[in-house]
Design a protein around this motif. Structure first.
Motif, PDB file in Angstrom:
ATOM      1  N   VAL A   1       0.982  -1.113  -0.010  1.00 43.36           N
ATOM      2  CA  VAL A   1      -0.099   0.004  -0.040  1.00 43.36           C
ATOM      3  C   VAL A   1       0.909   0.978  -0.079  1.00 43.36           C
ATOM      4  N   LEU A   2       0.759   1.896  -0.977  1.00 40.19           N
ATOM      5  CA  LEU A   2       1.561   3.368  -1.189  1.00 40.19           C
ATOM      6  C   LEU A   2       0.633   4.572  -0.952  1.00 40.19           C
TER       7      LEU A   2
ATOM      8  N   ILE B   1      -2.807   0.243  -3.919  1.00 40.74           N
ATOM      9  CA  ILE B   1      -1.935  -0.962  -3.999  1.00 40.74           C
ATOM     10  C   ILE B   1      -1.211  -0.886  -5.058  1.00 40.74           C
ATOM     11  N   HIS B   2       0.176  -1.248  -5.067  1.00 43.39           N
ATOM     12  CA  HIS B   2       0.787  -1.478  -6.293  1.00 43.39           C
ATOM     13  C   HIS B   2       1.841  -2.603  -6.063  1.00 43.39           C
TER      14      HIS B   2
ATOM     15  N   SER C   1      -2.152   1.744 -10.031  1.00 38.98           N
ATOM     16  CA  SER C   1      -2.359   0.810  -8.909  1.00 38.98           C
ATOM     17  C   SER C   1      -3.107  -0.528  -9.663  1.00 38.98           C
ATOM     18  N   VAL C   2      -3.089  -1.237  -8.819  1.00 40.22           N
ATOM     19  CA  VAL C   2      -3.340  -2.726  -9.141  1.00 40.22           C
ATOM     20  C   VAL C   2      -4.601  -3.319  -8.308  1.00 40.22           C
ATOM     21  N   GLY C   3      -5.186  -2.643  -7.709  1.00 40.51           N
ATOM     22  CA  GLY C   3      -6.381  -3.103  -6.752  1.00 40.51           C
ATOM     23  C   GLY C   3      -7.259  -2.043  -6.226  1.00 40.51           C
TER      24      GLY C   3
ATOM     25  N   ASP D   1      -8.365   5.912   3.253  1.00 44.82           N
ATOM     26  CA  ASP D   1      -8.110   5.566   4.382  1.00 44.82           C
ATOM     27  C   ASP D   1      -7.617   3.807   4.040  1.00 44.82           C
ATOM     28  N   PRO D   2      -6.253   3.787   4.532  1.00 49.08           N
ATOM     29  CA  PRO D   2      -5.675   2.414   4.387  1.00 49.08           C
ATOM     30  C   PRO D   2      -6.325   1.363   5.242  1.00 49.08           C
ATOM     31  N   ARG D   3      -7.012   1.778   6.232  1.00 47.04           N
ATOM     32  CA  ARG D   3      -7.539   0.694   7.064  1.00 47.04           C
ATOM     33  C   ARG D   3      -9.137   0.340   6.827  1.00 47.04           C
TER      34      ARG D   3
END
Length: 49
Positions: free
Chosen positions: A7-8, A21-22, A39-41, A46-48
């Protein structure tokens, strides 16, 4: 070379963070060599979530 998903955090034009997501690629010694430009997804503010 190996890779995994990470996760970037990025910043939008207003300086607010967003997350995507990369695929991240590593050298034989484990150093990051690069990541995919797109990104791939799933992506979100928020990353959570």
């Amino acid at each position: 070379m190996s890779w995994n998903y990470r996760v970037l955090q990025h910043l939008d034009h207003d300086g607010d963070p967003y997350y995507e997501i990369h695929e991240v690629y590593y050298s034989k010694d484990g150093a990051i060599e690069g990541w995919t430009a797109n990104s791939v997804g799933p992506a979100g503010s928020d990353p959570r979530s």
